[in-house]
Scaffold this active site. Sequence first.
Site, PDB file in Angstrom:
ATOM      1  N   ASP A   6       4.789  -8.335   7.824  1.00 49.68           N
ATOM      2  CA  ASP A   6       3.592  -8.668   8.596  1.00 49.68           C
ATOM      3  C   ASP A   6       2.646  -7.466   8.530  1.00 49.68           C
ATOM      4  O   ASP A   6       2.992  -6.374   8.978  1.00 49.68           O
ATOM      5  CB  ASP A   6       4.009  -8.955  10.043  1.00 49.68           C
ATOM      6  CG  ASP A   6       2.836  -9.348  10.923  1.00 49.68           C
ATOM      7  OD1 ASP A   6       1.675  -9.088  10.545  1.00 49.68           O
ATOM      8  OD2 ASP A   6       3.102  -9.897  12.007  1.00 49.68           O
TER       9      ASP A   6
ATOM     10  N   TYR B  15     -14.668 -13.553  10.995  1.00 52.00           N
ATOM     11  CA  TYR B  15     -14.334 -13.394   9.572  1.00 52.00           C
ATOM     12  C   TYR B  15     -15.372 -12.508   8.882  1.00 52.00           C
ATOM     13  O   TYR B  15     -15.027 -11.577   8.144  1.00 52.00           O
ATOM     14  CB  TYR B  15     -14.262 -14.777   8.913  1.00 52.00           C
ATOM     15  CG  TYR B  15     -13.866 -14.731   7.456  1.00 52.00           C
ATOM     16  CD1 TYR B  15     -12.544 -14.512   7.083  1.00 52.00           C
ATOM     17  CD2 TYR B  15     -14.817 -14.909   6.448  1.00 52.00           C
ATOM     18  CE1 TYR B  15     -12.174 -14.472   5.742  1.00 52.00           C
ATOM     19  CE2 TYR B  15     -14.454 -14.877   5.112  1.00 52.00           C
ATOM     20  CZ  TYR B  15     -13.135 -14.654   4.764  1.00 52.00           C
ATOM     21  OH  TYR B  15     -12.779 -14.613   3.432  1.00 52.00           O
TER      22      TYR B  15
ATOM     23  N   LYS C 257     -14.651  -8.855   7.217  1.00 53.25           N
ATOM     24  CA  LYS C 257     -14.782  -8.635   5.776  1.00 53.25           C
ATOM     25  C   LYS C 257     -15.824  -7.564   5.460  1.00 53.25           C
ATOM     26  O   LYS C 257     -15.782  -6.908   4.417  1.00 53.25           O
ATOM     27  CB  LYS C 257     -15.112  -9.957   5.080  1.00 53.25           C
ATOM     28  CG  LYS C 257     -13.921 -10.895   5.034  1.00 53.25           C
ATOM     29  CD  LYS C 257     -12.798 -10.282   4.201  1.00 53.25           C
ATOM     30  CE  LYS C 257     -11.507 -11.030   4.283  1.00 53.25           C
ATOM     31  NZ  LYS C 257     -10.417 -10.385   3.511  1.00 53.25           N
TER      32      LYS C 257
HETATM   33  N1  LIG Z   1     -10.537 -18.708  -0.520  1.00 51.34           N
HETATM   34  C1  LIG Z   1     -11.783 -18.271  -0.519  1.00 51.34           C
HETATM   35  O1  LIG Z   1     -12.748 -19.032  -0.679  1.00 51.34           O
HETATM   36  C2  LIG Z   1     -12.053 -16.803  -0.342  1.00 51.34           C
HETATM   37  C3  LIG Z   1     -13.356 -16.322  -0.543  1.00 51.34           C
HETATM   38  C4  LIG Z   1     -13.608 -14.969  -0.362  1.00 51.34           C
HETATM   39  C5  LIG Z   1     -12.575 -14.111  -0.013  1.00 51.34           C
HETATM   40  N2  LIG Z   1     -11.327 -14.615   0.190  1.00 51.34           N
HETATM   41  C6  LIG Z   1     -10.282 -13.693   0.616  1.00 51.34           C
HETATM   42  O2  LIG Z   1      -9.183 -13.754  -0.275  1.00 51.34           O
HETATM   43  C7  LIG Z   1      -7.981 -13.496   0.447  1.00 51.34           C
HETATM   44  C8  LIG Z   1      -6.986 -14.605   0.185  1.00 51.34           C
HETATM   45  O3  LIG Z   1      -7.565 -15.840   0.557  1.00 51.34           O
HETATM   46  P1  LIG Z   1      -6.840 -17.242   0.315  1.00 51.34           P
HETATM   47  O4  LIG Z   1      -7.917 -18.241   0.273  1.00 51.34           O
HETATM   48  O5  LIG Z   1      -5.863 -17.131  -0.785  1.00 51.34           O
HETATM   49  O6  LIG Z   1      -6.097 -17.426   1.717  1.00 51.34           O
HETATM   50  P2  LIG Z   1      -4.727 -18.155   2.041  1.00 51.34           P
HETATM   51  O7  LIG Z   1      -4.831 -18.570   3.472  1.00 51.34           O
HETATM   52  O8  LIG Z   1      -4.392 -19.169   1.011  1.00 51.34           O
HETATM   53  O9  LIG Z   1      -3.675 -16.958   1.919  1.00 51.34           O
HETATM   54  C9  LIG Z   1      -3.613 -15.923   2.857  1.00 51.34           C
HETATM   55  C10 LIG Z   1      -2.182 -15.415   2.887  1.00 51.34           C
HETATM   56  O10 LIG Z   1      -2.131 -14.335   3.830  1.00 51.34           O
HETATM   57  C11 LIG Z   1      -0.919 -14.458   4.545  1.00 51.34           C
HETATM   58  N3  LIG Z   1      -0.985 -13.774   5.814  1.00 51.34           N
HETATM   59  C12 LIG Z   1      -1.685 -14.146   6.930  1.00 51.34           C
HETATM   60  N4  LIG Z   1      -1.422 -13.286   7.937  1.00 51.34           N
HETATM   61  C13 LIG Z   1      -0.567 -12.361   7.445  1.00 51.34           C
HETATM   62  C14 LIG Z   1       0.061 -11.227   8.005  1.00 51.34           C
HETATM   63  N5  LIG Z   1      -0.112 -10.892   9.288  1.00 51.34           N
HETATM   64  N6  LIG Z   1       0.877 -10.489   7.214  1.00 51.34           N
HETATM   65  C15 LIG Z   1       1.101 -10.844   5.912  1.00 51.34           C
HETATM   66  N7  LIG Z   1       0.535 -11.916   5.339  1.00 51.34           N
HETATM   67  C16 LIG Z   1      -0.291 -12.663   6.097  1.00 51.34           C
HETATM   68  C17 LIG Z   1      -0.741 -15.967   4.707  1.00 51.34           C
HETATM   69  O11 LIG Z   1       0.597 -16.321   5.045  1.00 51.34           O
HETATM   70  C18 LIG Z   1      -1.180 -16.473   3.346  1.00 51.34           C
HETATM   71  O12 LIG Z   1      -0.100 -16.555   2.438  1.00 51.34           O
HETATM   72  C19 LIG Z   1      -8.367 -13.343   1.909  1.00 51.34           C
HETATM   73  O13 LIG Z   1      -8.489 -11.981   2.222  1.00 51.34           O
HETATM   74  C20 LIG Z   1      -9.702 -14.044   1.975  1.00 51.34           C
HETATM   75  O14 LIG Z   1     -10.511 -13.549   3.013  1.00 51.34           O
HETATM   76  C21 LIG Z   1     -11.037 -15.933   0.022  1.00 51.34           C
END
Ligand SMILES: NC(=O)c1ccc[n+]([C@@H]2O[C@H](COP(=O)([O-])OP(=O)(O)OC[C@H]3O[C@@H](n4cnc5c(N)ncnc54)[C@H](O)[C@@H]3O)[C@@H](O)[C@H]2O)c1
Length: 261
Positions: free
Chosen positions: A57, A172, A176
């Site tokens: 975590d 968020y 970020k």
């Molecule tokens: N998907 C998008 O459109 C997008 C766009 C810009 C940036 N991002 C960034 O990319 C990253 C990944 O996004 P995603 O869409 O794959 O999200 P996602 O929700 O699919 O994956 C996030 C992962 O983080 C894990 N997580 C959450 N809390 C946690 C904790 N306390 N400790 C360890 N793991 C933890 C979750 O279990 C999950 O596996 C994020 O930082 C997100 O902000 C995503």
Amino acid sequence: MSDALFDLEGRVAVVTGGMGQLGAVYAAGLAERGMRVAVFDVASGDVPDRVRAYEADVTDRSSLEEATRAVTEEWGVPQLLVNNAGLDSPPDAPAEEVGPFETYPETSFDAVMDVNVKGAFLACQVVGGAMAGAGRGSIVNVSSIYGLLSPVQDLYAFRRAQGGTFVKPVAYSVSKSAILNLTRYLATYWAKDGVRVNTVTLAGVWNDQPAEFVEAYTARVPMGRMLQAEEALGAVVFLASDASSYVTGANLVVDGGWSAW
Ligand SMILES: NC(=O)c1ccc[n+]([C@@H]2O[C@H](COP(=O)([O-])OP(=O)(O)OC[C@H]3O[C@@H](n4cnc5c(N)ncnc54)[C@H](O)[C@@H]3O)[C@@H](O)[C@H]2O)c1
């Protein structure tokens, strides 16, 4: 042809949130390029060859320390940390979380900041600190166009048209944005210790969103489409590899031109 500039063979990576949509792409893509990849996530599931999942975590320092100790004993001090774990409000978030800014819940603010900011900070302390001790490493902190610029609330008009309120939440974006200066702070702090620290800023990733959203969103992207998850990998490979040996404190924006006009 193998290319020494981008050669990652035998190096060790930690990908936080590696069970999620993007994290799984990074973990698999880095493993395919010869890295040994440790996924730190609160979620569990299957992982490909050369990837090992650790239940960790990012908001809990001792949990990060334990997982990092296990990785280091097995494979050595990591060369790459991808701070990818993140929380956003899901489309089905409780009404108050996607309601007006004025009543956005403090508990939601704390929860998002805890994972997105404190989590990255702690992973940098624990994994980045070990890298600095070893005199080499690369950290990739993941941000969003919503951390660089304000969300465009108009994109969610279709949700409001369906009834109720829908405001893309504030936490968020704030979290970020904090990533951008965590990167700059550490890039200068560790510049002479061989640890490079950079941000990858991503636009919205295609994930089967409602057609109304995709239409409104892509109309604002010069390239006219959303990011495919696999397209985020190249930025991480570049920043992990020696191809970026003089790049630190930078923000590599992968947004199809969203922020260019
Ligand atoms: N998907 C998008 O459109 C997008 C766009 C810009 C940036 N991002 C960034 O990319 C990253 C990944 O996004 P995603 O869409 O794959 O999200 P996602 O929700 O699919 O994956 C996030 C992962 O983080 C894990 N997580 C959450 N809390 C946690 C904790 N306390 N400790 C360890 N793991 C933890 C979750 O279990 C999950 O596996 C994020 O930082 C997100 O902000 C995503």
